[in-house]
Design an enzyme around this catalytic site. Structure first.
Site, PDB file in Angstrom:
ATOM      1  N   ILE A 160       7.770   1.268   6.166  1.00 50.63           N
ATOM      2  CA  ILE A 160       6.505   0.982   6.822  1.00 50.63           C
ATOM      3  C   ILE A 160       5.757  -0.127   6.099  1.00 50.63           C
ATOM      4  O   ILE A 160       5.137  -0.995   6.727  1.00 50.63           O
ATOM      5  CB  ILE A 160       5.689   2.294   6.891  1.00 50.63           C
ATOM      6  CG1 ILE A 160       6.374   3.265   7.869  1.00 50.63           C
ATOM      7  CG2 ILE A 160       4.244   2.043   7.291  1.00 50.63           C
ATOM      8  CD1 ILE A 160       5.998   4.711   7.672  1.00 50.63           C
ATOM      9  N   ASP A 161       5.829  -0.129   4.784  1.00 49.05           N
ATOM     10  CA  ASP A 161       5.123  -1.119   3.981  1.00 49.05           C
ATOM     11  C   ASP A 161       5.672  -2.519   4.238  1.00 49.05           C
ATOM     12  O   ASP A 161       4.922  -3.468   4.486  1.00 49.05           O
ATOM     13  CB  ASP A 161       5.270  -0.755   2.502  1.00 49.05           C
ATOM     14  CG  ASP A 161       4.074  -1.182   1.667  1.00 49.05           C
ATOM     15  OD1 ASP A 161       3.053  -1.601   2.243  1.00 49.05           O
ATOM     16  OD2 ASP A 161       4.153  -1.075   0.429  1.00 49.05           O
TER      17      ASP A 161
END
Length: 697
Positions: free
Chosen positions: A438-439
């Protein structure tokens, strides 16, 4: 992989293509939102005052220059040129990812176990390991950190494999320190597993990890999907190793590493039954009993299922998850199940491990735990764009092309918790299609949004998929973890086997901040899901005004991530949360104008925001302060002066300190590109203002 610099494999860009060896870097005019560069004050390179531990030595070859507006412009231009020179012709950047010597020791132990250890590899690995030993005979897990028992044991054993005499002074110091600190019996479970492979430890004195674990459905506690992806990929093959309990002939004894070689397995008192530790210790005892009576057909079926699970998750480059530990244990597990070294799966796996090796100019060989090209590339693109490189510069377009080619459009393990969610995102590594994160997805979107690509429709489609996937990965509490949604079970961390670091992936402030910032830039600041993320961040602020940093060290990283996200999402600089963050950053600024935070802040609150100044952590603090409207403040002026004065002649910065985090405290990382991209980002935002106008709200 070979490398003689901290950019493993980078060969430099073609000057005709706008990359390397440019005489002057074209920059855009100052943004409307920015103001002309103001005076840069600050003097000093004095060491930080009041910091626990030894003061750092000043790095070599620092620039000594008068501070002023032109000096900031010149520093940014040098840093741009340096970063452009390091771009690979394919468009990516990658710096070395430095961790600790257990990677190198375990690589030698693996080769010894498989019977493929060769003299050249052993000699090069030993050269690196010896070079990391300290005067007291020990090894640490981060630069300047305290001695670490397990790392010291594994390094010592590796040097014994390399032929170092146990009576040699450096070895005798190490073994004496190991004995004084509890010996092998006090080491972590993973260290004792490696020793058990050669009979240096007893399998009976290790926690049991039954392969039948793979049969537990996702709704049952302690199923494999309750673990973070990195732990899941490690534990599944280790269930096979635990079931097989292999022992290879030991090339030597290790009696000198026991406090009492006659009693190598000292008795320990169990935790109280009423405690969670006591419950899980007794559960482990029950599993040891179960082992003796486990139905043979069931156990074989479990190991066969584990083997299929492992093989299905092997990446195209032969690795598993793009990280070294799962690859090592997967190779051992498959070998124990009958896969010979010539099998395509095994051959590809071993070849992938060779690509994790960085060969240094002195002949030493360092093994990376992971490789970070997607992360490094999106951060480099952001830094260059924010420092004024034109949005259509060939280097940025090449970076965009490469990032677009790395998009993952297949389903992975994340779909166990989010079935039906369409894929679309980016991983951290060259090859890791099963575990996009996600990052990285948020930061890649932020990078692509800064680049003017000749095929905008292609960029827009990729961004749309990434945004949709990130939104779908939001956890129930409104925040985001790194790889999975709602990976918050309280049980995995309590298992006796899991003493090697964080094994779950709960939401964190830094990841949530990057997603919120990305959503705001995409015009979704008013989206209810974004607002829930903002509310979670505001609630997570520490009483002192900082935020905890899960994937970077530590409160400086968390604060440097959250404040720009909140202001981009429309939280006013005058908001009390922003003011508290500003005050905290001002209070922890070092006398030399920089910021630093030691890894010990994860264990000891006295270290929060404290440590020797580093370029990357100084940049994080500056990014927060600049987004909070503090451009003309004394703290910003001193921080900018620290970066300008500390820059080397070639446009780079030195940073021996570890400012990245794998597992808080247990596994620390020195990303060698952090010292380049984040200072350039901070300088660029100081010169040209914030890259995006605040969102709605």
């Amino acid at each position: 992989m070979t490398a003689t610099t901290d950019s493993a494999g980078a060969r430099g860009a073609d000057p005709e293509d706008g990359g390397a060896a440019v005489g002057a870097v074209p920059v855009r005019p100052a943004r409307q939102a920015g103001s002309p560069p103001g005076p840069v004050l600050g003097t000093g390179l004095a060491e930080p005052a009041g910091i626990p531990g030894d003061p750092p030595a000043a790095p070599p070859e620092r620039r000594r220059t008068a501070s002023g507006p032109q000096a900031v412009q010149d520093a940014a231009a040098r840093a741009v040129r340096h970063l452009l020179d390091r771009q690979d012709p394919e468009g990516w950047w990658k710096g070395d990812l430095e961790t600790n010597v257990t990677m190198d020791a375990e690589d030698l132990l693996l080769r010894q176990f498989l019977g493929i250890r060769d003299e050249a590899t052993t000699r090069a690995a030993a050269l690196f390991i010896r070079g990391e030993q300290r005067e007291d005979g020990t090894w640490a897990t981060f630069h300047g950190g305290p001695p670490e028992l397990s790392a010291t044991i594994e390094a010592y054993v590796a040097l014994r494999l390399a032929g170092d005499d146990p009576d040699a002074p450096h070895m005798a110091r190490a073994s004496a320190w190991i004995r004084a600190h509890g010996g092998i019996a006090a080491a972590r479970v993973f260290t004792r597993v490696w020793l058990a492979l050669f009979g240096w430890w007893s399998w009976d004195h290790l926690p049991e990890l039954p392969p039948e674990l793979v049969f537990l459905p996702p709704w049952v506690p302690l199923n494999i999907y309750d673990f973070g992806c990195w732990a899941r990929q490690t534990i599944v093959p280790l269930t096979v190793v635990s079931a097989k309990r292999p022992v290879r002939p030991a090339p030597f004894a290790l009696d000198e590493l026991h406090t009492d070689a006659r009693r190598p397995f000292p008795a320990t008192r169990p935790a109280p039954l009423a405690s969670w530790d006591g419950v899980f210790q007794r559960m482990d005892r029950a599993l040891h009993v179960y082992r003796r009576f486990a139905p043979r057909r069931l156990r074989k079926a479990a190991m066969d299922t584990a083997a299929r699970w492992i093989i299905e998750r092997q990446e195209n480059d032969g690795c598993w998850g793009g990280i070294q530990p799962p690859a090592v244990y997967s190779i051992i597990a498959l070998h124990l199940l009958g896969y010979d070294l010539g099998h395509p799966v095994m051959r590809a796996g071993l070849e992938s491990l060779d690509r994790f090796a960085v060969w240094r100019e002195d002949g030493a060989r360092m093994v990376e735990a992971c490789q970070s090209p997607v992360w490094d590339t999106c951060l480099a693109a952001i830094a260059l764009a924010d420092a004024g490189l034109p949005a259509d510069h060939p280097a940025l377009v090449r970076a965009a092309d490469w990032m677009l080619g790395e998009e993952i459009v297949r389903t992975g393990d994340w779909a166990v918790r989010r079935p039906g969610l369409a894929p679309g995102g980016w991983a951290f590594e060259f090859h890791n299609d099963n575990y996009p994160d996600i990052d990285d997805t948020a930061e890649v979107v932020l990078a692509l949004r800064r680049i003017k690509h000749p095929r905008p429709s292609r960029v827009e489609a990729a961004i749309a998929r990434g945004v949709s996937w990130n939104l779908g990965m939001q956890s129930r509490n409104g925040a985001w973890g790194a790889f999975d949604a709602d990976n918050t079970s309280p049980f995995p961390n309590r298992l006796p086997f899991c003493d090697f670091g964080e094994v779950i992936d709960p939401p964190s402030a830094d990841v949530t901040a990057h997603v919120v910032e990305m959503l705001a830039v995409e015009g979704r600041a008013a989206d209810p899901r974004t607002r829930r993320g903002i509310a979670w961040l505001l609630a997570e602020q520490e009483p002192n005004g900082s935020w905890f940093g899960r994937w970077g060290t530590n409160y400086v990283y968390g604060t440097g991530s959250v404040v720009p996200a909140l202001t981009t999402a429309g939280i006013a600089p005058a908001h009390p949360a922003i003011r508290r963050a500003v005050r905290w950053l001002e209070t922890v600024q070092n006398e030399d104008g920089g910021w630093g935070e030691d890894q010990r802040s994860y264990k000891d609150p006295q270290w929060a925001g404290r440590g020797a100044s580093t370029p990357s952590q100084t940049a994080w603090a500056l990014m927060a302060l600049l987004s909070a409207g503090e451009r003309e403040s004394k703290a910003v002026e001193r921080g900018i002066a620290y970066l300008v004065d500390g820059q080397r002649e070639d446009g780079s910065w030195d940073e021996p300190y570890f400012t990245g985090t794998g597992f808080p405290w247990d596994f620390s990382i020195n990303y060698h590109l952090y010292r380049q991209v984040f200072p350039l980002t901070a300088l660029g935002r100081y010169l040209y203002g914030e890259p995006f106008a605040p969102g709605e709200g």
